[in-house]
Design a protein around this motif. Structure first.
Motif, PDB file in Angstrom:
ATOM      1  N   LEU A 119       0.825  -1.204   0.000  1.00 16.48           N
ATOM      2  CA  LEU A 119       0.000   0.000   0.000  1.00 16.48           C
ATOM      3  C   LEU A 119       0.861   1.256   0.000  1.00 16.48           C
ATOM      4  CD1 LEU A 119      -2.857   1.170   0.183  1.00 16.48           C
ATOM      5  CD2 LEU A 119      -2.676   1.033   2.672  1.00 16.48           C
ATOM      6  N   HIS A 120       1.966   1.207   0.724  1.00 15.29           N
ATOM      7  CA  HIS A 120       2.857   2.365   0.729  1.00 15.29           C
ATOM      8  C   HIS A 120       3.444   2.597  -0.667  1.00 15.29           C
ATOM      9  CE1 HIS A 120       5.785   5.264   2.134  1.00 15.29           C
ATOM     10  NE2 HIS A 120       6.765   4.536   1.586  1.00 15.29           N
ATOM     11  N   ASP A 121       3.844   1.503  -1.310  1.00 15.56           N
ATOM     12  CA  ASP A 121       4.372   1.637  -2.671  1.00 15.56           C
ATOM     13  C   ASP A 121       3.313   2.205  -3.605  1.00 15.56           C
ATOM     14  OD1 ASP A 121       6.714   0.574  -1.721  1.00 15.56           O
ATOM     15  OD2 ASP A 121       6.296  -1.469  -2.452  1.00 15.56           O
ATOM     16  N   LYS A 122       2.064   1.751  -3.431  1.00 15.47           N
ATOM     17  CA  LYS A 122       0.990   2.264  -4.283  1.00 15.47           C
ATOM     18  C   LYS A 122       0.757   3.747  -4.021  1.00 15.47           C
ATOM     19  CE  LYS A 122      -3.142   2.356  -3.204  1.00 15.47           C
ATOM     20  NZ  LYS A 122      -4.532   2.164  -2.744  1.00 15.47           N
ATOM     21  N   ASP A 123       0.772   4.130  -2.726  1.00 15.25           N
ATOM     22  CA  ASP A 123       0.568   5.546  -2.408  1.00 15.25           C
ATOM     23  C   ASP A 123       1.666   6.410  -3.026  1.00 15.25           C
ATOM     24  OD1 ASP A 123      -1.660   4.870  -0.992  1.00 15.25           O
ATOM     25  OD2 ASP A 123      -0.713   4.996   0.998  1.00 15.25           O
ATOM     26  N   LEU A 151       3.401   5.711  -5.632  1.00 19.22           N
ATOM     27  CA  LEU A 151       3.219   5.719  -7.078  1.00 19.22           C
ATOM     28  C   LEU A 151       2.089   6.661  -7.480  1.00 19.22           C
ATOM     29  CD1 LEU A 151       3.963   4.563  -9.843  1.00 19.22           C
ATOM     30  CD2 LEU A 151       2.388   2.665  -9.393  1.00 19.22           C
ATOM     31  N   LEU A 152       0.950   6.590  -6.760  1.00 15.23           N
ATOM     32  CA  LEU A 152      -0.181   7.444  -7.101  1.00 15.23           C
ATOM     33  C   LEU A 152       0.171   8.923  -6.893  1.00 15.23           C
ATOM     34  CD1 LEU A 152      -3.274   5.492  -5.727  1.00 15.23           C
ATOM     35  CD2 LEU A 152      -2.647   5.885  -8.115  1.00 15.23           C
ATOM     36  N   LYS A 153       0.846   9.214  -5.787  1.00 16.44           N
ATOM     37  CA  LYS A 153       1.250  10.598  -5.567  1.00 16.44           C
ATOM     38  C   LYS A 153       2.189  11.093  -6.681  1.00 16.44           C
ATOM     39  CE  LYS A 153       0.717  10.918  -0.562  1.00 16.44           C
ATOM     40  NZ  LYS A 153       1.373  11.245   0.726  1.00 16.44           N
ATOM     41  N   GLU A 154       3.044  10.204  -7.096  1.00 14.36           N
ATOM     42  CA  GLU A 154       3.939  10.582  -8.177  1.00 14.36           C
ATOM     43  C   GLU A 154       3.168  10.820  -9.472  1.00 14.36           C
ATOM     44  OE1 GLU A 154       7.446  11.603  -9.995  1.00 14.36           O
ATOM     45  OE2 GLU A 154       6.996  11.307  -7.874  1.00 14.36           O
ATOM     46  N   SER A 179      -5.299  21.288 -12.751  1.00 13.53           N
ATOM     47  CA  SER A 179      -4.001  21.171 -12.086  1.00 13.53           C
ATOM     48  C   SER A 179      -4.139  21.301 -10.565  1.00 13.53           C
ATOM     49  CB  SER A 179      -3.065  22.242 -12.623  1.00 13.53           C
ATOM     50  OG  SER A 179      -1.828  22.221 -11.925  1.00 13.53           O
ATOM     51  N   THR A 180      -5.030  22.206 -10.155  1.00 14.87           N
ATOM     52  CA  THR A 180      -5.244  22.380  -8.707  1.00 14.87           C
ATOM     53  C   THR A 180      -5.805  21.113  -8.075  1.00 14.87           C
ATOM     54  OG1 THR A 180      -5.622  24.744  -9.036  1.00 14.87           O
ATOM     55  CG2 THR A 180      -6.441  23.765  -6.987  1.00 14.87           C
ATOM     56  N   VAL A 181      -6.733  20.439  -8.786  1.00 15.36           N
ATOM     57  CA  VAL A 181      -7.305  19.192  -8.249  1.00 15.36           C
ATOM     58  C   VAL A 181      -6.211  18.147  -8.074  1.00 15.36           C
ATOM     59  CG1 VAL A 181      -8.873  17.289  -8.731  1.00 15.36           C
ATOM     60  CG2 VAL A 181      -9.583  19.641  -9.201  1.00 15.36           C
ATOM     61  N   HIS A 182      -5.361  17.960  -9.043  1.00 15.21           N
ATOM     62  CA  HIS A 182      -4.309  16.942  -8.932  1.00 15.21           C
ATOM     63  C   HIS A 182      -3.290  17.331  -7.872  1.00 15.21           C
ATOM     64  CE1 HIS A 182      -5.276  14.155 -12.198  1.00 15.21           C
ATOM     65  NE2 HIS A 182      -5.755  15.212 -12.852  1.00 15.21           N
ATOM     66  N   GLN A 183      -3.071  18.644  -7.713  1.00 18.71           N
ATOM     67  CA  GLN A 183      -2.172  19.072  -6.648  1.00 18.71           C
ATOM     68  C   GLN A 183      -2.732  18.698  -5.283  1.00 18.71           C
ATOM     69  OE1 GLN A 183      -1.365  23.272  -6.661  1.00 18.71           O
ATOM     70  NE2 GLN A 183       0.031  23.161  -4.908  1.00 18.71           N
ATOM     71  N   ARG A 184      -4.017  18.914  -5.092  1.00 18.80           N
ATOM     72  CA  ARG A 184      -4.652  18.540  -3.826  1.00 18.80           C
ATOM     73  C   ARG A 184      -4.648  17.024  -3.620  1.00 18.80           C
ATOM     74  NH1 ARG A 184      -4.851  21.704   0.437  1.00 18.80           N
ATOM     75  NH2 ARG A 184      -5.158  23.864  -0.233  1.00 18.80           N
ATOM     76  N   LEU A 185      -4.754  16.267  -4.685  1.00 18.11           N
ATOM     77  CA  LEU A 185      -4.774  14.804  -4.554  1.00 18.11           C
ATOM     78  C   LEU A 185      -3.432  14.283  -4.049  1.00 18.11           C
ATOM     79  CD1 LEU A 185      -6.793  13.694  -7.723  1.00 18.11           C
ATOM     80  CD2 LEU A 185      -7.467  13.428  -5.341  1.00 18.11           C
ATOM     81  N   TYR A 186      -2.344  14.775  -4.575  1.00 17.87           N
ATOM     82  CA  TYR A 186      -1.058  14.224  -4.119  1.00 17.87           C
ATOM     83  C   TYR A 186      -0.589  14.852  -2.819  1.00 17.87           C
ATOM     84  CZ  TYR A 186       2.112  18.057  -5.560  1.00 17.87           C
ATOM     85  OH  TYR A 186       2.793  19.245  -5.680  1.00 17.87           O
ATOM     86  N   GLN A 187      -1.176  16.009  -2.439  1.00 17.06           N
ATOM     87  CA  GLN A 187      -0.816  16.617  -1.163  1.00 17.06           C
ATOM     88  C   GLN A 187      -1.700  16.131  -0.011  1.00 17.06           C
ATOM     89  OE1 GLN A 187      -1.023  20.833  -1.827  1.00 17.06           O
ATOM     90  NE2 GLN A 187       1.031  20.933  -2.767  1.00 17.06           N
ATOM     91  N   LEU A 201      -4.488   9.440   0.577  1.00 19.96           N
ATOM     92  CA  LEU A 201      -4.420   9.464  -0.873  1.00 19.96           C
ATOM     93  C   LEU A 201      -5.783   9.162  -1.482  1.00 19.96           C
ATOM     94  CD1 LEU A 201      -2.418   9.860  -3.175  1.00 19.96           C
ATOM     95  CD2 LEU A 201      -2.104   7.375  -3.220  1.00 19.96           C
ATOM     96  N   GLY A 202      -6.175   9.980  -2.497  1.00 25.77           N
ATOM     97  CA  GLY A 202      -7.440   9.760  -3.184  1.00 25.77           C
ATOM     98  C   GLY A 202      -8.613  10.437  -2.538  1.00 25.77           C
ATOM     99  N   ARG A 203      -8.378  11.227  -1.456  1.00 30.92           N
ATOM    100  CA  ARG A 203      -9.475  11.917  -0.784  1.00 30.92           C
ATOM    101  C   ARG A 203      -9.112  13.403  -0.676  1.00 30.92           C
ATOM    102  NH1 ARG A 203     -10.929   8.691   4.546  1.00 30.92           N
ATOM    103  NH2 ARG A 203     -12.730  10.105   4.438  1.00 30.92           N
ATOM    104  N   VAL A 204     -10.036  14.263  -1.093  1.00 37.55           N
ATOM    105  CA  VAL A 204      -9.771  15.694  -1.171  1.00 37.55           C
ATOM    106  C   VAL A 204     -10.781  16.435  -0.316  1.00 37.55           C
ATOM    107  CG1 VAL A 204      -9.602  17.693  -2.717  1.00 37.55           C
ATOM    108  CG2 VAL A 204      -8.861  15.432  -3.499  1.00 37.55           C
ATOM    109  N   ARG A 205     -10.291  17.391   0.456  1.00 36.76           N
ATOM    110  CA  ARG A 205     -11.183  18.289   1.200  1.00 36.76           C
ATOM    111  C   ARG A 205     -11.775  19.279   0.202  1.00 36.76           C
ATOM    112  NH1 ARG A 205     -10.376  19.523   6.804  1.00 36.76           N
ATOM    113  NH2 ARG A 205     -11.493  21.470   6.342  1.00 36.76           N
ATOM    114  N   ALA A 206     -13.102  19.274   0.073  1.00 31.93           N
ATOM    115  CA  ALA A 206     -13.762  20.112  -0.934  1.00 31.93           C
ATOM    116  C   ALA A 206     -13.570  21.587  -0.650  1.00 31.93           C
ATOM    117  CB  ALA A 206     -15.248  19.765  -0.991  1.00 31.93           C
ATOM    118  N   ASP A 207     -13.601  22.014   0.611  1.00 35.81           N
ATOM    119  CA  ASP A 207     -13.480  23.439   0.913  1.00 35.81           C
ATOM    120  C   ASP A 207     -12.101  23.979   0.545  1.00 35.81           C
ATOM    121  OD1 ASP A 207     -12.453  21.763   2.829  1.00 35.81           O
ATOM    122  OD2 ASP A 207     -12.817  23.122   4.513  1.00 35.81           O
TER     123      ASP A 207
END
Length: 636
Positions: free
Chosen positions: A418-422, A424-427, A470-478, A482-488
């Protein structure tokens, strides 16, 4: 398939047991074993109660027989004494008819009887019905009877009184013609012994020997030397306990008093009327009727019971008195019959609880606690000392130890994967964001080099959309998860740069108000929500104006609501407008509008399973979309 075929009805379809209905303690092992043991011991308890009650009844029967035997023995002893007195009075009654009219011969007969009996009898006498008396004068050894008017002739028709001595004769019956026995003294029956008087009827006979009528009564008095006395009975003698024995005559008067030691405050001599009531049970129809010599009558009086047995039929009775068991004693006996099996049951339950708790419940509870602790913090339990658990439970614990060790190893491998997947996804999100920023930079360069206003406007519109993605993908990797974004946070990052691009420069920028719920969005909804907000805000900044107060404003809301259908989100972008509804945008800008933004707003709303709602009023313009909050579905 029936519930019986598919297992208990409280097992869910997935195979995981849910909480069955009922009280939790009813499902405990100790409770169930207690119920089963109770059912198993119930027949034994009932048998124990029945045996105890039967034993109590047998003891009562033994006590009853013991009292009857002691009463019978006392009656036999009394019978032997009274039989001699009855035989003596009967013999005198048979001889007296020959000398009834010879007073001197009658008196001589009485003295010879007394002298011949030794000290057994102290008095003998005849009392006629008319009670005519003669004084007996000894003359040359012979009895002489004289009347009140001098010597009487020998041929008197009526019999005269005669006796063995000159004492006052005892009071005799009134001519009922039956054998009577009584005490000579009229003092308190229980304080001293007194002489016993036995009276028998004397009948007048014809020359042929046939009785013609009752002539009188012959009376003998038993000597005090051979007085009849009840045996000494101490409390607790025999199975029947303390017993008071005495004898009475047909009038209930005491003949043989009880020993003083047998009379206690709790068990005194019953009154004469009570004794008479007991005797009357032998002859309820007529007191003169003869009785069966072996019949026994019993009655209760207060806290004592009385039993009577005939000594001489119709003349004397032996009476036994004993104290009835107090209700408390009877209740104690009945209670002991119930408490004994109950005590057995409690002891069995205690032994069962100790054995089951020590051997099963406690080890299983410890094993369950270790499983729960392992489930919470993944801590391997310490193994129990070898031989401390039953073999079956030891096997279960060993299997759990092996399972826990395997599970920890597998989870460690999964965590690494799972760590490797995280990573990879962040990358991936990082690279996508970088690529989008690169595209945005190229578009900006192209915008600055173009000289056609229409192209510049189109490129700027494209650039805003690329910056939103671009902002959405920035929030995803930050994101921490992983894979969950705060809408506000995402909407603030998307809308902030757009406001600075409002037409008219910084002075024309509107007042921005944001009311955003801190909900979590998955990528399937995060991207369309961000792009919808970009298009709606861009459209609002293009056409907004000052309201009636001259104020320019923009309001962005993300509201979370709960309905029967589930969690719902409503995104609304509202901007100020002139009161007359006329746009402040110049004609050239309006002419360059293609309507693509409205089409994209509708498309993004449909992607969120909603419809874009446009509301226009006096001084405001609003675009909103309400959509369900859905979890991430990787298979969609």
């Amino acid at each position: 398939m029936t519930p019986d075929d598919n297992g208990p009805d409280w097992v869910e379809a997935g195979g995981a047991p849910s909480e069955p209905p009922g009280q939790p303690w009813r499902r405990s092992l100790s409770y169930r074993l207690a119920v089963l043991l109770t059912l198993a011991l119930l027949p034994m308890g009932l048998i124990a109660v029945a045996q105890t009650l039967r034993l109590q009844n047998e003891l009562d029967e033994i006590a009853r027989r013991d009292r009857l035997v002691r009463l019978t023995d006392f009656a036999e002893a009394e019978r032997d004494e009274l039989d001699s007195a009855r035989a003596a009075s009967g013999t005198l009654a048979a001889v007296l008819p020959e000398v009834l009219h010879e007073p001197n011969a009658c008196a001589a007969l009485m003295r010879r009887f007394i002298n011949g009996s030794g000290s057994h009898f102290v008095y003998a006498g005849f009392t006629p019905l008319t009670n005519r008396r003669l004084s007996a004068q000894p003359a040359t050894g012979d009895g002489i009877a004289t009347g009140q008017d001098g010597p009487l002739a020998q041929a008197e028709e009526e019999p005269f009184f005669c006796a063995s001595d000159e004492r006052n004769p005892p009071t005799v019956g009134t001519g009922r013609g039956m054998l009577t026995i009584r005490r000579l003294s009229s003092d308190d029956d229980a304080k001293r012994a007194a002489d016993t008087v036995v009276s028998a009827p004397v009948w007048s006979l014809t020359d042929e020997g046939a009785p013609t009528g009752l002539a009188g009564t012959v009376t003998v008095i038993v000597s005090q030397v051979t007085e009849l006395t009840a045996p000494e009975v101490t409390p607790g003698d025999g199975a029947g306990g303390a017993l008071m024995l005495f004898s009475v005559n047909t009038q209930g008067r005491i003949l043989t008093p009880p020993k003083p030691g047998s009379v206690t405050p709790d068990m005194g001599i019953p009154p004469e009327d009570v004794r008479m009531a007991l005797i009357e049970q032998f002859h309820p129809n007529q007191p003169d009727v003869g009785l069966d010599s072996r019949s026994v009558q019993v009655m209760e009086y207060g806290n004592v019971a009385m039993a009577a047995l005939p000594i001489l039929s119709g003349a004397a009775y032996a009476v036994a008195v004993w104290q009835l068991d107090a209700p408390a004693i009877w209740q104690a006996a009945s209670l002991s019959a119930t408490l004994f099996p109950l005590l057995m049951w409690l002891l069995s339950l205690g032994l069962m609880y100790w054995a089951v708790h020590r051997q099963i419940v406690r080890p299983v509870s410890i094993l369950g606690a270790q499983m729960r602790r392992f489930g919470r913090i993944r801590e391997l339990p310490a193994a129990a000392p070898e031989g401390s658990l039953p073999h079956e439970l030891e096997e279960i614990e060993n299997e759990f130890q092996a399972l826990a060790d395997t599970l920890i190893r597998d989870e460690a491998g999964l965590m690494d994967a799972l760590h490797d997947k995280d990573v990879l996804l962040k990358e991936v999100h990082h690279r996508v964001k970088n690529n989008l920023q690169l595209i945005s930079s190229i578009i900006n360069m192209q915008t600055r080099r173009t000289h056609d206003p229409k192209v510049a406007v189109a490129l700027a519109s494209i650039n805003r959309r690329v910056a939103g993605m671009s902002t959405v993908h920035q929030r995803l990797y930050q994101a921490a998860e992983l894979g969950r974004v705060r809408a506000d946070d995402m909407l603030r990052d998307v809308i902030g740069p757009l406001v600075s691009l409002a037409p008219g420069g910084r002075a024309a920028q509107p007042d921005v108000e944001m009311d955003l719920a801190p909900v979590i969005l998955y990528p399937d909804q995060a991207l369309p929500v961000a792009l919808l907000a970009v298009e709606a805000v861009t459209n609002a900044l293009k056409y907004f104006g000052a309201d009636s107060s001259g104020r320019r404003w923009l309001k962005v809301e993300l509201i979370e609501t709960t309905t029967e259908a589930g969690e719902m989100l409503k995104l609304s972008i509202t901007n100020s407008m002139r009161p007359d509804g006329i746009s402040e945008v110049d004609e050239e800008t309006q002419a360059m509008s293609t309507g693509l933004g409205s089409q994209l707003i509708t498309a993004f709303a449909r992607q969120l399973e909603s419809d874009a709602q446009v509301t226009e009023g006096a001084g405001f313009y609003s675009v909103s979309a309400e959509f369900p909050l859905q979890p991430f579905d990787p298979g969609a």
